[in-house]
Design an enzyme around this catalytic site. Structure first.
Site, short mmCIF file in Angstrom:
data_model
loop_
_atom_site.label_atom_id
_atom_site.label_comp_id
_atom_site.label_asym_id
_atom_site.label_seq_id
_atom_site.Cartn_x
_atom_site.Cartn_y
_atom_site.Cartn_z
N HIS A 46 18.63 11.77 59.93
CA HIS A 46 19.75 12.69 60.15
C HIS A 46 19.77 13.80 59.10
CE1 HIS A 46 24.21 13.34 61.18
NE2 HIS A 46 24.06 14.00 60.05
N LEU B 180 29.61 15.13 58.56
CA LEU B 180 30.66 15.84 57.83
C LEU B 180 30.81 17.27 58.33
CD1 LEU B 180 29.85 14.58 54.22
CD2 LEU B 180 31.71 13.82 55.69
#
Ligand code: NI
Length: 164
Positions: free
Chosen positions: A135, A94
């Site tokens: 991540h 994002l």
């Protein structure tokens, strides 16, 4: 709950190391609720880390949606204590709009964390869940997937990628 602004690559805050949370209180729970709402509001978000909304605390939220077990993971001070194997995944983020990249991640991880009530939990994860944990925990150390990617791709408007 409230939407928070997502920080994007080039913002120096994303490169800083987040601090451990000492007490899981209502303020932290509010942060996690806001992170969840912000992630859901963004396209295809399946995970988000606090630095992505400008808060340098070791907090992550993961909801794998249809590919998960239906549980929303709101984790405080997550640490990978074991990892096994390797897998390559095309990742997006994002905070890094417009690109995806191939990243080598562990195939399986064991993560220790506190849940939203401050209770210690241990999570065994594999496949997409292991990728997502790895991540998001990287974000807490100022690491982005583009640092680790073996190849970077410009987004094709016709493909849909999951964003973390
Ligand atoms: Ni990300």
């Amino acid at each position: 709950m409230a939407l928070r602004q997502i920080r994007e690559v080039g913002d120096n805050l994303l490169r800083k190391k987040s601090r451990p949370v000492e007490v899981v209180d209502d303020k932290i729970r509010q942060l996690m609720d806001d992170m969840y709402e912000t992630m859901k509001n963004a396209d295809d978000g399946i995970g988000i880390a606090a630095p992505q909304v400008g808060v340098l605390k070791r907090v992550i939220v993961i909801d794998l949606g249809e590919e998960g077990d239906g549980h929303v993971y709101k984790l405080v001070n997550p640490v990978i204590i074991k990892q096994k194997g390797e897998q390559v995944c095309r990742e997006g983020c994002l905070s890094v709009p417009g690109v995806t990249g191939d990243v080598i991640r562990p195939k399986e991880v064991v993560v220790e964390a506190l849940d939203e009530n401050g209770k210690p939990i241990k999570i065994k994860a594999k496949d997409l869940f292991a990728i997502c944990l790895s991540h998001e925990i990287d974000h807490l150390d100022g690491v982005l997937f583009i640092d680790k990617a073996t190849e970077i791709f410009e987004d094709d408007e016709n493909t849909e990628e999951e964003k973390k």
